[in-house]
Scaffold this motif. Structure first.
Motif, PDB file in Angstrom:
ATOM      1  N   THR A  10       0.822  -1.216   0.000  1.00 28.69           N
ATOM      2  CA  THR A  10       0.000   0.000   0.000  1.00 28.69           C
ATOM      3  C   THR A  10       0.853   1.262   0.000  1.00 28.69           C
ATOM      4  OG1 THR A  10      -1.689  -1.179   1.247  1.00 28.69           O
ATOM      5  CG2 THR A  10      -1.831   1.232   1.202  1.00 28.69           C
ATOM      6  N   ILE A  11       0.476   2.201  -0.852  1.00 33.55           N
ATOM      7  CA  ILE A  11       1.098   3.534  -0.856  1.00 33.55           C
ATOM      8  C   ILE A  11       0.085   4.577  -0.383  1.00 33.55           C
ATOM      9  CG2 ILE A  11       2.160   5.322  -2.289  1.00 33.55           C
ATOM     10  CD1 ILE A  11       3.195   3.048  -4.107  1.00 33.55           C
ATOM     11  N   SER A  12      -1.093   4.594  -0.975  1.00 34.64           N
ATOM     12  CA  SER A  12      -2.122   5.560  -0.556  1.00 34.64           C
ATOM     13  C   SER A  12      -3.477   5.049  -0.974  1.00 34.64           C
ATOM     14  CB  SER A  12      -1.880   6.937  -1.190  1.00 34.64           C
ATOM     15  OG  SER A  12      -2.038   6.880  -2.594  1.00 34.64           O
ATOM     16  N   HIS A  13      -4.530   5.604  -0.348  1.00 40.60           N
ATOM     17  CA  HIS A  13      -5.887   5.265  -0.749  1.00 40.60           C
ATOM     18  C   HIS A  13      -6.813   6.440  -0.455  1.00 40.60           C
ATOM     19  CE1 HIS A  13      -5.441   4.126   3.425  1.00 40.60           C
ATOM     20  NE2 HIS A  13      -4.840   3.020   3.096  1.00 40.60           N
ATOM     21  N   VAL A  14      -7.731   6.695  -1.371  1.00 40.62           N
ATOM     22  CA  VAL A  14      -8.692   7.795  -1.266  1.00 40.62           C
ATOM     23  C   VAL A  14     -10.045   7.272  -1.718  1.00 40.62           C
ATOM     24  CG1 VAL A  14      -9.305  10.117  -2.040  1.00 40.62           C
ATOM     25  CG2 VAL A  14      -6.906   9.492  -1.782  1.00 40.62           C
ATOM     26  N   TYR A  15     -11.114   7.772  -1.093  1.00 36.56           N
ATOM     27  CA  TYR A  15     -12.467   7.410  -1.520  1.00 36.56           C
ATOM     28  C   TYR A  15     -13.115   8.629  -2.155  1.00 36.56           C
ATOM     29  CZ  TYR A  15     -17.392   6.018  -1.272  1.00 36.56           C
ATOM     30  OH  TYR A  15     -18.692   5.722  -1.569  1.00 36.56           O
ATOM     31  N   TRP A  16     -13.565   8.479  -3.402  1.00 33.66           N
ATOM     32  CA  TRP A  16     -14.277   9.543  -4.105  1.00 33.66           C
ATOM     33  C   TRP A  16     -15.745   9.154  -4.206  1.00 33.66           C
ATOM     34  CZ3 TRP A  16     -11.936  14.023  -5.273  1.00 33.66           C
ATOM     35  CH2 TRP A  16     -10.540  14.044  -5.335  1.00 33.66           C
ATOM     36  N   LYS A  17     -16.631  10.049  -3.768  1.00 34.26           N
ATOM     37  CA  LYS A  17     -18.055   9.736  -3.750  1.00 34.26           C
ATOM     38  C   LYS A  17     -18.822  10.608  -4.735  1.00 34.26           C
ATOM     39  CE  LYS A  17     -21.781   8.646  -0.540  1.00 34.26           C
ATOM     40  NZ  LYS A  17     -22.136   8.427   0.872  1.00 34.26           N
ATOM     41  N   GLN A  18     -19.616   9.955  -5.583  1.00 35.08           N
ATOM     42  CA  GLN A  18     -20.492  10.617  -6.549  1.00 35.08           C
ATOM     43  C   GLN A  18     -19.735  11.672  -7.365  1.00 35.08           C
ATOM     44  OE1 GLN A  18     -24.098  10.021  -7.087  1.00 35.08           O
ATOM     45  NE2 GLN A  18     -23.202   8.142  -6.287  1.00 35.08           N
ATOM     46  N   LYS A  19     -18.628  11.264  -7.930  1.00 37.24           N
ATOM     47  CA  LYS A  19     -17.820  12.184  -8.736  1.00 37.24           C
ATOM     48  C   LYS A  19     -18.475  12.344 -10.112  1.00 37.24           C
ATOM     49  CE  LYS A  19     -12.923  12.981  -9.800  1.00 37.24           C
ATOM     50  NZ  LYS A  19     -12.813  14.165  -8.918  1.00 37.24           N
ATOM     51  N   PRO A  20     -18.883  13.559 -10.490  1.00 39.36           N
ATOM     52  CA  PRO A  20     -19.614  13.738 -11.752  1.00 39.36           C
ATOM     53  C   PRO A  20     -18.709  13.690 -12.976  1.00 39.36           C
ATOM     54  CG  PRO A  20     -19.327  15.849 -10.665  1.00 39.36           C
ATOM     55  CD  PRO A  20     -18.792  14.812  -9.709  1.00 39.36           C
ATOM     56  N   ALA A  21     -17.419  13.964 -12.790  1.00 40.15           N
ATOM     57  CA  ALA A  21     -16.481  13.951 -13.913  1.00 40.15           C
ATOM     58  C   ALA A  21     -15.070  13.839 -13.356  1.00 40.15           C
ATOM     59  CB  ALA A  21     -16.610  15.220 -14.760  1.00 40.15           C
TER      60      ALA A  21
END
Length: 264
Positions: A10-21
């Motif tokens: 693992t290096i990094s992790h991000v959660y993106w929610k309801q990204k329109p573009a």
């Protein structure tokens, strides 16, 4: 095919929610990246591979490789960067596109990951939990890869008609859905459809739809203050009473207890 020898670091992790573009229609990354789709859809191209990804799909992009992508429906996904335990031409590499069949198990893992990211935990504790959930995802990939190998050894092959049936059921699961009509479109009666679907996915079409509805109900219980009747309406059930019965039967606790124990 997923290789169980793959050992991501693992290096990094991000959660993106309801990204329109996406901010950029194409990008390159210095490390391996994974887009694990929790909701919505996007179109992609990586080297000679292209397609669409929705819930259950995992898209891997190698380092220093152009990743083209376009949102088709507002997309929620886990963006994960990682290295491999061993490098070189002979080292096992992830495929570009993997689809997880066990949606119930996958949705549960995603839910715990999202909660860990949002709970305001101490940094070290949050990182330990997220690393545990990521390892759970790798285990799930390895288990499903082994099942595919065993099926191939027995002469089994993927059933494209059942894959299409699963796609349709997933698309309409939260609204009125006539499961028998999906089978009829494939020229199958109810018994034939159930047998083939269960052979392909290890569960009946009704159980598949139920799992999708309860996954959404779990999310609404923890993320909103909607009444049980409103949640039932949102996930395709006729009443909060019926939802409560199904929820308790399948998850072994009531919606009210689930909401109380899983909200922060």
């Amino acid at each position: 095919m997923w290789d169980p020898r793959i050992a991501p670091i693992t290096i990094s992790h991000v959660y993106w929610k309801q990204k329109p573009a996406f901010q950029f229609r194409e990008d390159e990354y210095a490390d391996w990246v994974l887009f694990a789709v929790a909701d919505g859809r996007f179109r992609y191209r990586i080297e000679s591979f292209s397609g669409e990804a929705g819930f259950g799909d995992l898209i891997f992009c190698p380092p220093s490789t152009v990743f083209e992508r376009e949102v088709l429906e507002p997309v929620s996904f886990y963006f994960y960067t990682f290295g491999l335990d061993s490098e070189g031409d002979e080292a096992p590499r992830p495929p570009v596109h993997l689809t997880v069949k066990d949606h119930h198990r996958l949705a549960s893992t995603y839910q715990y990951m999202e909660q860990a990211m949002q709970q305001g935990l101490a940094h070290d504790l949050r990182q330990r939990r997220l690393e545990h959930y990521w390892q759970d995802l790798w285990v799930l990939l390895s288990v499903e890869a082994e099942r595919r190998r065993q099926a191939a050894a027995k002469g089994g092959v993927p059933d494209p008609e059942m894959q299409e049936a699963a796609r349709q059921l997933h698309q309409y699961a939260l609204g009125p859905v006539a499961i028998h009509e999906v089978g009829l479109q494939l020229g199958l009666n109810a018994v034939q459809f159930t047998r083939r679907f269960q052979a392909a996915f290890g569960q009946t079409p009704m159980d598949y739809v139920t799992s999708l509805r309860l996954q959404k109900a779990q999310a609404l219980l923890t993320e909103t203050d909607l009444t049980l009747d409103r949640i039932a309406e949102a996930v395709g059930y006729e009443s909060g009473f019926y939802l409560s019965r199904m929820f308790t039967k399948k998850l072994h606790l009531s919606p009210s207890v689930y909401r109380k124990t899983h909200r922060v």
